[in-house]
Design an enzyme around this catalytic site. Sequence first.
Site, PDB file in Angstrom:
ATOM      1  N   TRP A   1       0.812  -1.295   0.091  1.00 21.90           N
ATOM      2  CA  TRP A   1       0.021   0.116  -0.051  1.00 21.90           C
ATOM      3  C   TRP A   1       0.913   1.267  -0.058  1.00 21.90           C
ATOM      4  CZ3 TRP A   1      -5.074  -0.419   3.431  1.00 21.90           C
ATOM      5  CH2 TRP A   1      -5.738  -1.419   2.873  1.00 21.90           C
ATOM      6  N   LYS A   2       2.219   1.035   0.353  1.00 21.43           N
ATOM      7  CA  LYS A   2       3.182   2.297   0.256  1.00 21.43           C
ATOM      8  C   LYS A   2       2.447   3.327   1.291  1.00 21.43           C
ATOM      9  CE  LYS A   2       4.429   1.455  -4.479  1.00 21.43           C
ATOM     10  NZ  LYS A   2       5.155   1.663  -5.328  1.00 21.43           N
TER      11      LYS A   2
ATOM     12  N   SER B   1       3.620  -2.266 -12.064  1.00 21.66           N
ATOM     13  CA  SER B   1       2.240  -1.984 -12.940  1.00 21.66           C
ATOM     14  C   SER B   1       1.796  -3.298 -13.248  1.00 21.66           C
ATOM     15  CB  SER B   1       2.853  -1.141 -14.324  1.00 21.66           C
ATOM     16  OG  SER B   1       3.049  -0.171 -13.930  1.00 21.66           O
TER      17      SER B   1
HETATM   18  P1  PGA Z   1       2.882  -0.587  -8.963  1.00 19.61           P
HETATM   19  O1  PGA Z   1       3.821  -0.693  -7.781  1.00 19.61           O
HETATM   20  O2  PGA Z   1       2.062  -1.824  -8.921  1.00 19.61           O
HETATM   21  O3  PGA Z   1       1.908   0.700  -8.447  1.00 19.61           O
HETATM   22  O4  PGA Z   1       3.580  -0.522  -9.910  1.00 19.61           O
HETATM   23  C1  PGA Z   1       4.629  -2.016  -7.484  1.00 19.61           C
HETATM   24  C2  PGA Z   1       5.777  -1.774  -6.418  1.00 19.61           C
HETATM   25  O5  PGA Z   1       6.248  -0.837  -6.151  1.00 19.61           O
HETATM   26  O6  PGA Z   1       5.795  -2.907  -5.519  1.00 19.61           O
END
Ligand code: PGA
Length: 255
Positions: free
Chosen positions: A13-14, A214
């Site tokens: 989720w960052k 992505s």
């Molecule tokens: P993303 O991020 O799926 O939004 O590209 C992947 C990640 O940083 O683990």
Amino acid sequence: MTPGVKPLVAGNWKMNGTSAGLDQLAAMANYYTPELHKRLDMLVCVPATLLFRASETVKNGPIKTGGQDCHWEASGAHTGDISTAMISDAGGSAVIVGHSERRSDHGETDQVVNRKVTAALASGLMTIVCIGEIEEERKSGKTLDVLGSQLSGSIPENRGGGELVVAYEPVWAIGTGLTPTVEDVREAHSFVREKMVELIGNEGERTRLLYGGSVKPANAGSLLGIDNVDGALVGGASLKAEDFLGIAAAYRALV
Ligand code: PGA
């Protein structure tokens, strides 16, 4: 996929999500039945502030929760950091270490990552180590060299009881909607597999290797179909239950 290795769909989720976002986690838990769990593992790594409540939300179910970073020390004067024991105490069973955003935002080197991985594995956490090349390195043909040196530097010789997982995340593919070709992912993962066997022996043959960058419901199936891709590390698409479950559904069709 690697024959006999259970895929793992891990969300990151960052720096997103407050308690209002936990309803998405509850929705994921509703769908992720024990029957599905027999076929694939699901993990959501949330901000530290949410970890306890997230763990309570999915308690007793098969979805696991984890943190996004840890310190290598058990405790002490490290303002703002969290230890592996704090992650476990909050209900987490996994941690992401060495994500490219930690490497770029906080200057984490392979040496720092190595210490964190050592601490996380010693405390029994599933430890997802991230590696990946930046765009310039890809364009100048250095991808495999970069992956090799990141792995040599980040994977410790002494590994405790936790499960070691490696995530290959091309930095230029993270959050951009761009993905490498199937052939490029195959080449990178086959190289990572060989390098892991060189570094840790037989265990490296069954280490789960995730692709990240992505991943969406639309491309998840084709990525998982590639040799040595044992799951995904998902950023943006893990924030909404519908998208994350869409990725699990794409996997379900294959396993
Ligand atoms: P993303 O991020 O799926 O939004 O590209 C992947 C990640 O940083 O683990």
